[in-house]
Design a protein around this motif. Structure first.
Motif, PDB file in Angstrom:
ATOM      1  N   SER A 138      51.310 -42.323  18.581  1.00 29.77           N
ATOM      2  CA  SER A 138      51.937 -41.979  19.933  1.00 29.77           C
ATOM      3  C   SER A 138      53.190 -42.638  19.979  1.00 29.77           C
ATOM      4  O   SER A 138      54.039 -41.799  20.903  1.00 29.77           O
ATOM      5  N   ALA A 141      55.321 -40.003  18.626  1.00 29.68           N
ATOM      6  CA  ALA A 141      55.276 -38.663  19.406  1.00 29.68           C
ATOM      7  C   ALA A 141      56.010 -38.819  20.768  1.00 29.68           C
ATOM      8  O   ALA A 141      56.771 -37.790  21.145  1.00 29.68           O
ATOM      9  N   SER A 401      53.955 -39.409  25.226  1.00 28.70           N
ATOM     10  CA  SER A 401      53.306 -39.080  23.987  1.00 28.70           C
ATOM     11  C   SER A 401      52.472 -37.917  23.885  1.00 28.70           C
ATOM     12  O   SER A 401      52.021 -37.479  22.544  1.00 28.70           O
ATOM     13  N   VAL A 403      51.482 -34.285  23.419  1.00 30.07           N
ATOM     14  CA  VAL A 403      52.145 -33.278  22.905  1.00 30.07           C
ATOM     15  C   VAL A 403      51.570 -31.868  23.393  1.00 30.07           C
ATOM     16  O   VAL A 403      50.410 -31.547  23.098  1.00 30.07           O
ATOM     17  N   LEU A 593      55.579 -33.603  17.838  1.00 31.32           N
ATOM     18  CA  LEU A 593      54.793 -34.098  16.870  1.00 31.32           C
ATOM     19  C   LEU A 593      55.366 -34.853  16.002  1.00 31.32           C
ATOM     20  O   LEU A 593      56.443 -34.440  15.377  1.00 31.32           O
TER      21      LEU A 593
END
Length: 787
Positions: A138, A141, A401, A403, A593
């Protein structure tokens, strides 16, 4: 708090703060007996289970019945292992207990040296009632090192307040095979993202006064078949170009003071016995002066798992010679076997002295040998490990984080209508937590203590925001029971929208579907969850597929029927809130990602950092092209990229000196009707090189928040050193020739390419090279109106 030597007036030179840490250590070292020296080179895990019911396999093999505590500490003690992270302990009582243990250690030994206390802290201080933050995937991300640094600062502050000095984090392994169970602990599949984010974590932890320990040096994540603690068939170029750069960044730009060896064996040589890596590279070439601590039991593993040591003393000799300073988690080979080996002449005492010198210097640096040192924190009565400031950082990082992978317009969820929430992780608080969070790592062995935290599930949080919400789990995370399918399908069919939450349960060594020792044979969703997805998609109701996982799972063509796909990687204790806010539109998603999402469950174990032969081609029937590439992520607003240009040098065609810097710029505008954050990414493409190179690799990025209609210039300053790689000679070079800098919305979505030519003679670079691309954002006065 300490015993004085005869004639010691309290002004012993090793306690004189006017002297340097090295001078103080050198004054103390020759006064210590062999037993006192060796005692500083191991930890003791007094809370470890010898029954076989402990955290890890082989734990009981290495933990024999310890002698009485007074005997253990009679010569001093190097480290105390996880006094908070072994069982649920009230924060205040734990701090007082730790202080009492420290007082006994100081009083028992001649020199009154306290133990250095270490804890796990990957997703927060691994203690009962401590804030649980999102997992490292995370962090990746989020593409937000500054927020990760703030998180680490909060973690470090709570640790120091409790009397803890060292944290076993961050994990800097670059993901190489998603099947590896510890993928959730990695920051991603790109060394630049891992390195910049990991260095930020280190800065935060070290700023709070806690020694950061880089894990796992090196190569652990490149195991054959994605199996934990398996052989690593890796060449020197992959090691140098992919695996090592994050450690270089964390040392140079983070200031880490400790490194933990990898369990791996690389080309037949276990890292714990690799002098070339732990001393030749880390210390001699890179100049690292901190401590190298052994990953738990890895010294004994040289005998029991690797078969390169004949016994305990031989394992200790190999590890010390390689460069390991401290045996963790508890005394084993560095205890009586090592003392006996030195007495017999099998081990040179100079190896002991080298390790001890580094250990003493570090203890002096963190104040353990200062006059007036106190074991009990000042305001222990008000000690809390989970407070509002920490929760605020945790939820902000979780929001950033998430997505948004796919969206046909169904998200954000409308404020009216019937919503079915289906799936086995939808109402499971533990689905928010990684394997190194305290509730999953330790709490599972102490269920009577409870979680110690309020961890709302996705169902809890979505129910607060969606008036007409129904819920059916459909199935369990694992197993083959499909008896819940009919109810789940009926709920989805009766709804206007179905949110289908599938994913993992983090655990350790087979007790979960993700986590240490929980490796996967392929990248299919665990259990019958994929069958549940197919059954729900067949209803025709628009489906929002929410993946709450520790690794990416394959999303083949059949999953393309989902109206939206949202990916979340163990978002921490407030992950349910963050997910619900994104799904309902209260938060505009901005995550990207950190790992690609594969299309095929078995055909893509590698990552986006592939040379041309690793991409789709005509010589193989397997297409490794991912369903969604590294760096991909959508928003509820729209962005326009334009006017990409080389700012400097200004010559035509653009040249880039092999010892210089190029500055490139792109203009980004928010053309939608709501505020949002774009993640601007810069990639390097090297079409012709003396060794094969990844088709693209990330060399710069920044988060760019923009209001509707707002426009900004984003300028990257790229040192030529960033384009370096390991050449034919085995040395790192900057090679002249044609390259491209590509502005990308992801590694697979290029907004603009800028051709350049690196000019000059081939140039060799080393550890002191420039590692980072600078970024400057300039908001423009002229504001474009949304389209």
């Amino acid at each position: 708090m300490r015993s004085q030597l005869p004639g010691d007036s309290g002004a012993a030179p090793w306690r004189d703060q006017r002297l340097s840490p090295t001078e103080r250590a050198e004054a103390l070292l020759p006064k210590m007996s062999l037993e006192e020296k060796v005692a500083q080179l191991f930890g003791v895990w007094v809370g470890a289970e010898a029954s076989g019911e402990g955290v890890a396999p082989h734990q009981s093999d290495m933990i024999s019945e310890l002698p009485p505590w007074s005997t253990v500490i009679q010569y001093g003690l190097g480290q105390l292992t996880r006094p908070f992270g072994t069982a649920p302990v009230d924060p205040v009582l734990g701090a007082r207990s730790l202080a009492a243990s420290q007082a006994q250690i100081v009083a028992a030994s001649r020199f009154g040296i306290p133990a250095q206390v270490h804890e796990e802290c990957l997703t927060g201080f691994a203690a009962w009632r401590a804030t649980v933050y999102p997992t490292p995937l995370s962090w990746g991300a989020s593409f937000d090192p500054e927020l990760v640094e703030a998180m680490a600062d909060r973690i470090g502050r709570s640790m120091r307040a409790a009397g803890v000095h060292q944290g076993l984090a961050p994990v800097l392994d670059v993901t190489r095979d998603y099947r590896w169970g510890r993928t959730e602990e990695t920051i991603g599949e790109d060394p630049y993202l891992v390195g910049t984010t990991g260095a930020a974590y280190v800065r935060g932890l070290e700023r709070a006064g806690v020694v950061a320990t880089l894990k796992h040096f090196a190569g652990y994540s490149a195991s054959r078949g994605g199996r934990n603690l398996a052989p690593v068939p890796m060449g020197r170029r992959e090691l140098a170009d992919v695996i090592l750069p994050p450690f270089e960044m964390a040392l140079r730009h983070g200031g880490a003071r400790s490194v933990m060896n990898s369990y791996a064996e690389i080309d037949g040589l276990p890292v714990a016995a690799d002098h070339g890596l732990l001393t030749g590279l880390l210390r001699d070439e890179w100049g690292f002066t901190g401590t190298v601590v052994a990953d738990y039991f890895s010294v004994r593993f040289l005998q029991t798992l690797h078969g390169v040591a004949a016994g305990a003393a031989d394992a200790a000799r190999l590890a010390l010679r390689a460069g390991i300073d401290v045996e963790l988690p508890t005394v084993d080979t560095f205890g009586e076997p090592l003392v006996a080996a030195v007495r017999s002449g099998e081990v040179d005492e100079a190896l002991i002295d080298s390790a001890l010198r580094r250990v003493l210097i570090q203890k002096i640096e963190i104040g353990l040998l200062d006059e007036g040192w106190q074991a009990l924190p000042g305001d222990v009565a008000s000690l809390r490990f989970d407070d509002e400031a920490s929760q605020d950082v945790a939820v902000r990082l979780a929001r950033e984080s998430v997505v948004l992978v796919r969206n046909t317009g169904v998200l954000p969820l409308p404020g009216v209508g019937r919503v079915a929430l289906v799936g086995p992780v939808a109402d499971d608080p533990m689905a928010m937590l990684g394997c190194y969070s305290f509730p999953n790592h330790v709490g599972v062995h102490h269920s009577d203590a409870g979680l110690g935290l309020d961890i709302p599930s996705l169902r809890d949080e979505l129910a607060r925001r969606v008036p007409m919400l129904t819920h059916e789990p459909g199935c369990a995370i694992t197993g083959d029971d499909t008896s819940g399918f009919p109810a789940a399908v009926a709920a989805a069919a009766a709804a206007d929208v179905c949110v289908l939450a599938v994913g993992d349960r983090a655990g350790m060594f087979g007790r979960g579907t993700s986590g240490e020792g929980c490796d996967a044979a392929d990248l299919r969703l665990p259990g019958v969850q994929a069958d549940l997805v197919r059954a729900v998609l067949a209803t025709g109701t628009p489906v929002v597929l929410v993946l709450m996982t520790g690794r990416p799972y394959a999303l083949g063509p059949e999953f393309d029927r989902a109206a939206a796909v949202v990916q979340a990687f163990f978002l921490g204790q407030l992950g349910g809130q963050a997910l619900a806010e994104v799904l309902t539109g209260a938060v505009n998603p901005s995550g990207r990602l950190p790992v690609s999402i594969p299309r095929d469950a078995g055909g893509m174990p590698s990552t986006y950092l592939a040379p041309p032969l690793g991409r789709r081609n005509k010589v193989s029937s397997i297409d490794p092209t991912p369903a969604y590439p590294f760096g991909h992520g959508l928003s509820y607003t729209t962005f326009e990229w334009s006017d990409a240009m080389v700012v400097e040098p200004r010559d035509e065609p653009a040249t880039w000196p092999v010892d210089g810097e190029v500055r490139v710029r792109v203009t980004v505008a928010n053309t939608g009707d709501r505020a949002g954050t774009e993640v601007v990414q810069l990639y390097l493409h090297d079409p012709v090189a003396q060794t094969t190179r990844p088709v693209v690799r990330l060399i710069g990025y920044t988060r760019l928040p923009l209001e509707p209609g707002e426009v900004a210039h984003v300028t990257f300053g790229v040192p030529a050193d960033v384009a370096s790689f390991i050449g034919l000679s085995g040395r790192r070079i900057v090679e002249p020739g044609d390259v491209e800098l590509r502005f990308g919305r992801s590694s697979g979505d290029v907004a603009a390419s800028l051709p350049l030519r690196l000019v000059g003679a081939e140039r060799q670079v080393g550890y002191e090279r420039e590692l980072l691309t600078s970024v400057r954002v300039e908001p423009l006065v002229a504001v474009r109106q949304p389209a």
